[in-house]
Design a protein around this motif. Structure first.
Motif, PDB file in Angstrom:
ATOM      1  N   PRO A   1      26.567  -1.902  16.406  1.00 22.46           N
ATOM      2  CA  PRO A   1      27.169  -1.956  15.091  1.00 22.46           C
ATOM      3  C   PRO A   1      26.163  -2.263  13.976  1.00 22.46           C
ATOM      4  N   ARG A   2      26.536  -2.032  12.678  1.00 23.86           N
ATOM      5  CA  ARG A   2      25.622  -2.287  11.564  1.00 23.86           C
ATOM      6  C   ARG A   2      25.762  -3.690  11.000  1.00 23.86           C
ATOM      7  N   THR A   3      25.152  -4.029   9.796  1.00 25.31           N
ATOM      8  CA  THR A   3      25.445  -5.407   9.256  1.00 25.31           C
ATOM      9  C   THR A   3      26.707  -5.305   8.579  1.00 25.31           C
ATOM     10  N   ARG A   4      26.364  -4.358   8.007  1.00 22.23           N
ATOM     11  CA  ARG A   4      27.467  -3.614   8.493  1.00 22.23           C
ATOM     12  C   ARG A   4      27.133  -3.620   9.861  1.00 22.23           C
ATOM     13  N   ARG A   5      26.388  -3.668  10.305  1.00 21.87           N
ATOM     14  CA  ARG A   5      25.797  -2.981  11.392  1.00 21.87           C
ATOM     15  C   ARG A   5      25.011  -3.997  12.162  1.00 21.87           C
TER      16      ARG A   5
ATOM     17  N   PHE B   1      20.939  -0.380  10.035  1.00 20.94           N
ATOM     18  CA  PHE B   1      21.012  -1.265  11.195  1.00 20.94           C
ATOM     19  C   PHE B   1      20.428  -2.632  10.845  1.00 20.94           C
ATOM     20  N   THR B   2      21.193  -3.671  11.064  1.00 23.14           N
ATOM     21  CA  THR B   2      20.642  -5.005  10.920  1.00 23.14           C
ATOM     22  C   THR B   2      19.865  -5.374  12.178  1.00 23.14           C
TER      23      THR B   2
ATOM     24  N   THR C   1      30.962  -2.468  12.711  1.00 16.76           N
ATOM     25  CA  THR C   1      30.085  -3.180  11.797  1.00 16.76           C
ATOM     26  C   THR C   1      30.231  -4.681  11.993  1.00 16.76           C
ATOM     27  N   VAL C   2      29.255  -5.424  11.445  1.00 15.11           N
ATOM     28  CA  VAL C   2      29.359  -6.875  11.522  1.00 15.11           C
ATOM     29  C   VAL C   2      30.591  -7.385  10.806  1.00 15.11           C
TER      30      VAL C   2
ATOM     31  N   LYS D   1      45.047   1.220  -3.034  1.00  8.69           N
ATOM     32  CA  LYS D   1      45.900   0.038  -2.875  1.00  8.69           C
ATOM     33  C   LYS D   1      46.599  -0.038  -1.521  1.00  8.69           C
ATOM     34  N   ARG D   2      46.034   0.612  -0.512  1.00  8.57           N
ATOM     35  CA  ARG D   2      46.563   0.446   0.848  1.00  8.57           C
ATOM     36  C   ARG D   2      46.052  -0.852   1.469  1.00  8.57           C
ATOM     37  N   ILE D   3      44.971  -1.386   0.942  1.00  7.61           N
ATOM     38  CA  ILE D   3      44.463  -2.706   1.301  1.00  7.61           C
ATOM     39  C   ILE D   3      44.164  -3.433   0.002  1.00  7.61           C
ATOM     40  N   VAL D   4      44.009  -4.748   0.071  1.00  7.06           N
ATOM     41  CA  VAL D   4      43.746  -5.511  -1.155  1.00  7.06           C
ATOM     42  C   VAL D   4      42.307  -5.997  -1.240  1.00  7.06           C
ATOM     43  N   ALA D   5      41.539  -5.819  -0.143  1.00  6.73           N
ATOM     44  CA  ALA D   5      40.138  -6.257  -0.148  1.00  6.73           C
ATOM     45  C   ALA D   5      39.388  -5.501   0.935  1.00  6.73           C
ATOM     46  N   MET D   6      38.071  -5.420   0.775  1.00  7.43           N
ATOM     47  CA  MET D   6      37.240  -4.860   1.838  1.00  7.43           C
ATOM     48  C   MET D   6      35.967  -5.678   1.954  1.00  7.43           C
ATOM     49  N   LEU D   7      35.435  -5.723   3.156  1.00  2.00           N
ATOM     50  CA  LEU D   7      34.145  -6.329   3.429  1.00  2.00           C
ATOM     51  C   LEU D   7      33.178  -5.229   3.831  1.00  2.00           C
ATOM     52  N   ALA D   8      31.979  -5.248   3.245  1.00  2.00           N
ATOM     53  CA  ALA D   8      30.953  -4.256   3.571  1.00  2.00           C
ATOM     54  C   ALA D   8      29.601  -4.823   3.169  1.00  2.00           C
TER      55      ALA D   8
END
Length: 319
Positions: free
Chosen positions: A5-9, A148-149, A196-197, A235-242
Protein backbone atom coordinates in the motif's frame (compact mmCIF):
# COMPACT_ATOMS: atom_id res chain seq x y z
CA UNK A 1 -2.70 -4.40 4.98
CA UNK A 2 -1.04 -6.01 1.99
CA UNK A 3 2.63 -5.55 1.38
CA UNK A 4 2.27 -2.81 -1.20
CA UNK A 5 0.00 0.00 0.00
CA UNK A 6 0.98 3.72 -0.35
CA UNK A 7 1.23 6.45 2.40
CA UNK A 8 -1.13 6.65 0.90
CA UNK A 9 0.88 3.97 0.34
CA UNK A 10 2.44 2.57 3.41
CA UNK A 11 2.33 -0.59 5.53
CA UNK A 12 2.52 0.81 8.99
CA UNK A 13 3.35 -1.79 11.59
CA UNK A 14 5.64 1.09 12.56
CA UNK A 15 4.70 4.55 11.31
CA UNK A 16 7.78 6.55 10.47
CA UNK A 17 7.80 10.18 11.60
CA UNK A 18 10.14 12.51 9.72
CA UNK A 19 9.95 16.23 9.21
CA UNK A 20 10.83 17.89 5.93
CA UNK A 21 14.40 19.13 6.02
CA UNK A 22 15.57 22.50 4.77
CA UNK A 23 17.15 22.59 1.33
CA UNK A 24 20.68 23.83 0.80
CA UNK A 25 21.11 27.37 -0.45
CA UNK A 26 21.61 26.37 -4.08
CA UNK A 27 18.28 24.50 -4.10
CA UNK A 28 16.42 27.33 -2.43
CA UNK A 29 17.86 29.76 -4.95
CA UNK A 30 16.74 27.56 -7.82
CA UNK A 31 13.23 27.38 -6.39
CA UNK A 32 13.17 31.16 -6.06
CA UNK A 33 14.23 31.55 -9.68
CA UNK A 34 11.30 29.41 -10.82
CA UNK A 35 8.92 31.31 -8.55
CA UNK A 36 10.03 34.63 -10.02
CA UNK A 37 9.38 33.21 -13.47
CA UNK A 38 5.67 33.11 -12.62
CA UNK A 39 4.93 29.95 -10.60
CA UNK A 40 2.87 30.15 -7.41
CA UNK A 41 4.60 30.11 -4.05
CA UNK A 42 3.76 29.94 -0.38
CA UNK A 43 2.89 26.99 1.83
CA UNK A 44 0.43 25.62 4.32
CA UNK A 45 2.47 22.83 5.87
CA UNK A 46 0.64 20.26 3.79
CA UNK A 47 3.48 19.08 1.62
CA UNK A 48 2.26 21.34 -1.18
CA UNK A 49 2.53 25.04 -1.80
CA UNK A 50 -0.59 27.16 -2.02
CA UNK A 51 -0.08 28.82 -5.38
CA UNK A 52 -3.06 27.23 -7.13
CA UNK A 53 -3.12 24.46 -9.71
CA UNK A 54 0.19 23.29 -11.21
CA UNK A 55 1.60 25.17 -14.17
CA UNK A 56 1.77 23.72 -17.66
CA UNK A 57 5.47 24.51 -17.93
CA UNK A 58 7.69 21.74 -19.24
CA UNK A 59 9.93 19.97 -16.75
CA UNK A 60 13.57 21.11 -16.89
CA UNK A 61 15.91 19.25 -19.20
CA UNK A 62 18.42 16.98 -17.47
CA UNK A 63 21.70 15.88 -18.98
CA UNK A 64 23.25 12.43 -18.83
CA UNK A 65 25.85 11.69 -16.17
CA UNK A 66 28.23 9.14 -17.67
CA UNK A 67 29.55 7.95 -14.31
CA UNK A 68 26.05 7.27 -12.99
CA UNK A 69 24.96 5.69 -16.27
CA UNK A 70 27.87 3.25 -16.01
CA UNK A 71 26.46 2.03 -12.67
CA UNK A 72 23.22 0.81 -14.25
CA UNK A 73 23.21 -2.97 -14.79
CA UNK A 74 23.34 -4.13 -18.40
CA UNK A 75 20.13 -6.08 -17.81
CA UNK A 76 18.41 -2.73 -17.35
CA UNK A 77 20.28 -0.49 -19.79
CA UNK A 78 20.65 -2.84 -22.76
CA UNK A 79 17.32 -1.86 -24.36
CA UNK A 80 17.89 1.86 -23.74
CA UNK A 81 14.72 2.14 -21.65
CA UNK A 82 13.88 2.56 -17.98
CA UNK A 83 10.47 0.99 -17.36
CA UNK A 84 8.44 2.37 -14.44
CA UNK A 85 5.29 0.92 -12.94
CA UNK A 86 2.86 3.56 -11.66
CA UNK A 87 -0.80 3.82 -10.67
CA UNK A 88 -1.98 6.87 -12.63
CA UNK A 89 -4.94 7.73 -10.42
CA UNK A 90 -3.31 9.93 -7.79
CA UNK A 91 -3.03 13.56 -8.91
CA UNK A 92 -0.82 15.52 -8.78
CA UNK A 93 1.72 12.72 -8.26
CA UNK A 94 0.68 10.47 -11.13
CA UNK A 95 -2.45 10.69 -13.27
CA UNK A 96 -3.62 10.71 -16.86
CA UNK A 97 -3.69 13.82 -19.02
CA UNK A 98 -6.93 15.04 -20.65
CA UNK A 99 -6.17 12.81 -23.65
CA UNK A 100 -6.92 9.85 -21.38
CA UNK A 101 -3.70 7.97 -22.12
CA UNK A 102 -0.63 10.09 -21.39
CA UNK A 103 0.60 9.69 -17.81
CA UNK A 104 1.72 12.93 -16.19
CA UNK A 105 2.50 14.26 -12.73
CA UNK A 106 5.20 14.96 -10.19
CA UNK A 107 6.47 11.38 -10.13
CA UNK A 108 6.49 11.18 -13.92
CA UNK A 109 8.60 14.33 -14.21
CA UNK A 110 11.01 13.11 -11.53
CA UNK A 111 11.21 9.62 -13.05
CA UNK A 112 11.81 11.11 -16.49
CA UNK A 113 14.64 13.23 -15.12
CA UNK A 114 16.22 10.22 -13.38
CA UNK A 115 16.09 8.27 -16.65
CA UNK A 116 17.66 11.17 -18.54
CA UNK A 117 20.41 11.45 -15.94
CA UNK A 118 21.14 7.75 -16.49
CA UNK A 119 21.10 8.12 -20.29
CA UNK A 120 17.89 6.11 -20.75
CA UNK A 121 14.42 6.71 -22.18
CA UNK A 122 11.62 6.52 -19.59
CA UNK A 123 8.56 4.38 -20.13
CA UNK A 124 5.65 4.59 -17.68
CA UNK A 125 3.20 1.70 -17.53
CA UNK A 126 -0.12 2.17 -15.76
CA UNK A 127 -0.76 -0.51 -13.16
CA UNK A 128 -3.09 -1.24 -10.29
CA UNK A 129 -1.18 -0.03 -7.26
CA UNK A 130 -1.06 -3.39 -5.54
CA UNK A 131 0.58 -4.94 -8.60
CA UNK A 132 3.59 -2.64 -8.88
CA UNK A 133 5.94 -4.16 -6.30
CA UNK A 134 5.10 -7.72 -7.39
CA UNK A 135 5.75 -6.50 -10.94
CA UNK A 136 9.21 -5.35 -9.90
CA UNK A 137 9.89 -8.69 -8.24
CA UNK A 138 8.69 -10.42 -11.41
CA UNK A 139 10.88 -8.21 -13.65
CA UNK A 140 7.90 -6.62 -15.41
CA UNK A 141 9.03 -3.20 -14.18
CA UNK A 142 12.57 -1.98 -13.53
CA UNK A 143 11.39 0.70 -11.11
CA UNK A 144 8.19 1.62 -9.30
CA UNK A 145 7.37 5.28 -8.76
CA UNK A 146 3.88 5.75 -7.38
CA UNK A 147 3.96 7.64 -4.06
CA UNK A 148 5.26 4.60 -2.17
CA UNK A 149 6.13 5.46 1.40
CA UNK A 150 9.37 3.89 2.57
CA UNK A 151 8.84 1.46 5.43
CA UNK A 152 10.34 -1.67 6.91
CA UNK A 153 7.76 -3.97 5.34
CA UNK A 154 8.50 -2.82 1.79
CA UNK A 155 12.26 -2.99 2.05
CA UNK A 156 12.02 -6.65 2.88
CA UNK A 157 11.28 -7.24 -0.80
CA UNK A 158 12.57 -4.15 -2.69
CA UNK A 159 15.17 -1.45 -2.26
CA UNK A 160 13.85 2.11 -2.06
CA UNK A 161 15.41 5.47 -2.90
CA UNK A 162 13.88 8.49 -1.14
CA UNK A 163 12.74 11.49 -3.19
CA UNK A 164 9.90 13.37 -1.42
CA UNK A 165 8.21 13.78 1.96
CA UNK A 166 4.45 13.64 2.57
CA UNK A 167 1.92 13.02 5.33
CA UNK A 168 -1.79 12.29 5.66
CA UNK A 169 -4.30 15.15 5.41
CA UNK A 170 -8.03 15.44 6.05
CA UNK A 171 -10.30 17.07 3.47
CA UNK A 172 -13.93 18.11 3.89
CA UNK A 173 -16.51 20.14 2.02
CA UNK A 174 -15.61 23.79 1.77
CA UNK A 175 -16.66 25.73 4.86
CA UNK A 176 -16.57 22.54 6.93
CA UNK A 177 -20.25 22.86 7.84
CA UNK A 178 -20.13 19.88 10.20
CA UNK A 179 -17.03 21.07 12.04
CA UNK A 180 -15.11 17.91 11.20
CA UNK A 181 -11.63 17.31 12.63
CA UNK A 182 -9.37 14.24 12.68
CA UNK A 183 -10.60 13.59 16.22
CA UNK A 184 -14.37 13.59 15.67
CA UNK A 185 -14.85 11.20 12.77
CA UNK A 186 -16.90 8.64 14.75
CA UNK A 187 -20.14 7.81 12.96
CA UNK A 188 -19.24 9.87 9.91
CA UNK A 189 -18.84 8.76 6.27
CA UNK A 190 -15.13 8.94 5.42
CA UNK A 191 -13.49 7.95 2.13
CA UNK A 192 -10.05 6.46 1.51
CA UNK A 193 -8.30 4.81 -1.41
CA UNK A 194 -7.88 1.05 -1.18
CA UNK A 195 -4.40 -0.20 -0.37
CA UNK A 196 -3.21 2.98 1.30
CA UNK A 197 -2.00 3.88 4.77
CA UNK A 198 -5.19 5.84 5.14
CA UNK A 199 -7.06 2.51 5.23
CA UNK A 200 -5.12 1.57 8.35
CA UNK A 201 -5.44 5.08 9.76
CA UNK A 202 -9.22 5.20 9.48
CA UNK A 203 -9.55 1.61 10.74
CA UNK A 204 -7.57 2.46 13.88
CA UNK A 205 -9.69 5.57 14.44
CA UNK A 206 -12.86 3.55 13.98
CA UNK A 207 -11.70 0.96 16.51
CA UNK A 208 -11.01 3.76 18.96
CA UNK A 209 -14.55 5.03 18.39
CA UNK A 210 -16.19 1.71 19.20
CA UNK A 211 -13.87 1.13 22.17
CA UNK A 212 -15.12 4.44 23.57
CA UNK A 213 -18.76 3.46 23.05
CA UNK A 214 -19.22 5.67 19.98
CA UNK A 215 -20.40 4.60 16.52
CA UNK A 216 -17.82 3.25 14.10
CA UNK A 217 -16.65 5.36 11.19
CA UNK A 218 -18.62 4.57 8.01
CA UNK A 219 -15.69 3.91 5.69
CA UNK A 220 -15.99 4.13 1.90
CA UNK A 221 -12.97 2.42 0.34
CA UNK A 222 -12.56 2.97 -3.42
CA UNK A 223 -9.94 1.70 -5.87
CA UNK A 224 -8.92 5.11 -7.24
CA UNK A 225 -8.22 8.32 -5.37
CA UNK A 226 -10.02 10.34 -8.04
CA UNK A 227 -13.19 8.40 -7.16
CA UNK A 228 -12.71 9.22 -3.46
CA UNK A 229 -12.42 12.92 -4.28
CA UNK A 230 -15.54 12.70 -6.46
CA UNK A 231 -17.40 11.00 -3.61
CA UNK A 232 -16.53 13.96 -1.39
CA UNK A 233 -17.51 16.66 -3.88
CA UNK A 234 -20.78 14.84 -4.65
CA UNK A 235 -21.52 14.61 -0.90
CA UNK A 236 -21.62 10.81 -0.75
CA UNK A 237 -19.03 11.12 2.03
CA UNK A 238 -18.32 14.03 4.37
CA UNK A 239 -14.52 13.67 4.61
CA UNK A 240 -11.58 11.94 2.99
CA UNK A 241 -8.08 11.04 4.09
CA UNK A 242 -5.25 11.06 1.54
CA UNK A 243 -1.63 12.08 1.13
CA UNK A 244 -1.01 15.76 1.79
CA UNK A 245 -0.04 16.76 -1.79
CA UNK A 246 -3.08 14.92 -3.14
CA UNK A 247 -5.44 16.72 -0.77
CA UNK A 248 -3.84 20.07 -1.58
CA UNK A 249 -4.24 19.35 -5.30
CA UNK A 250 -7.90 18.50 -4.77
CA UNK A 251 -8.39 21.88 -3.12
CA UNK A 252 -6.98 23.68 -6.17
CA UNK A 253 -8.89 21.66 -8.78
CA UNK A 254 -12.43 21.35 -7.37
CA UNK A 255 -13.54 24.97 -7.81
CA UNK A 256 -13.45 25.64 -4.10
CA UNK A 257 -15.58 22.62 -3.16
CA UNK A 258 -12.95 21.08 -0.86
CA UNK A 259 -10.78 22.39 1.96
CA UNK A 260 -8.01 20.99 4.16
CA UNK A 261 -8.59 20.67 7.92
CA UNK A 262 -5.57 21.14 10.19
CA UNK A 263 -2.02 20.03 9.51
CA UNK A 264 -0.80 16.74 7.99
CA UNK A 265 0.35 13.94 10.27
CA UNK A 266 2.69 10.92 10.04
CA UNK A 267 5.00 12.66 7.58
CA UNK A 268 7.40 10.22 5.93
CA UNK A 269 9.48 9.89 2.75
CA UNK A 270 8.31 8.50 -0.58
CA UNK A 271 10.70 6.12 -2.32
CA UNK A 272 11.37 4.82 -5.82
CA UNK A 273 11.21 1.03 -5.59
CA UNK A 274 13.59 -1.33 -7.40
CA UNK A 275 14.59 -4.96 -7.16
CA UNK A 276 17.23 -6.16 -4.76
CA UNK A 277 20.63 -7.61 -5.73
CA UNK A 278 21.11 -5.42 -8.79
CA UNK A 279 24.65 -4.22 -8.20
CA UNK A 280 24.88 -0.43 -8.07
CA UNK A 281 21.47 0.25 -9.59
CA UNK A 282 20.01 1.75 -6.41
CA UNK A 283 23.10 3.92 -5.96
CA UNK A 284 22.76 5.12 -9.57
CA UNK A 285 19.16 6.17 -8.99
CA UNK A 286 20.10 7.84 -5.70
CA UNK A 287 23.01 9.61 -7.38
CA UNK A 288 20.74 10.88 -10.14
CA UNK A 289 18.31 12.35 -7.62
CA UNK A 290 21.10 13.88 -5.56
CA UNK A 291 22.58 15.47 -8.68
CA UNK A 292 19.16 16.93 -9.50
CA UNK A 293 18.87 18.33 -5.98
CA UNK A 294 22.28 19.95 -6.40
CA UNK A 295 21.65 21.47 -9.85
CA UNK A 296 18.16 22.82 -9.08
CA UNK A 297 16.19 20.66 -11.53
CA UNK A 298 14.60 18.78 -8.61
CA UNK A 299 13.38 22.05 -7.08
CA UNK A 300 12.03 23.21 -10.43
CA UNK A 301 9.97 20.04 -10.86
CA UNK A 302 8.48 20.32 -7.37
CA UNK A 303 7.75 24.01 -7.96
CA UNK A 304 5.99 23.13 -11.22
CA UNK A 305 3.54 20.93 -9.30
CA UNK A 306 3.22 23.30 -6.32
CA UNK A 307 4.64 20.74 -3.87
CA UNK A 308 7.88 22.42 -2.83
CA UNK A 309 7.17 21.92 0.87
CA UNK A 310 7.69 18.20 0.35
CA UNK A 311 11.28 18.64 -0.84
CA UNK A 312 14.08 16.65 0.75
CA UNK A 313 17.71 17.78 0.98
CA UNK A 314 19.30 14.33 0.68
CA UNK A 315 18.20 11.25 -1.25
CA UNK A 316 19.00 7.97 0.52
CA UNK A 317 18.92 4.26 -0.29
CA UNK A 318 16.99 1.99 2.05
CA UNK A 319 17.61 -1.72 1.58
Amino acid sequence: MAASPRTRRQVPEVIVHATTRSLPAVLAAAALTVALAGCGSGGDGSGATSGGAPTTAAAPAVTKDDALAAMVPASVSSDGKLVFGTDASYPPNEFTAPDGTTIIGLDVDLGTAVAQKLGLTPEFQNSQFSGIIPGIEGARYELGISSFTINDERIKTVDMVSYFSAGTSLAVASGNPEGITPDNLCGRAVGVQAGTVQVDDVAARSQACTAAGQPAIAVTELQQQTDVTLALTSKRIVAMLADSPVVSYAVTTTSGAVEVVGEPWDTAPYGIALGKSQGQFAQAVQGALQAMIADGSYAAILQKWNVSNGAIATSEVRS
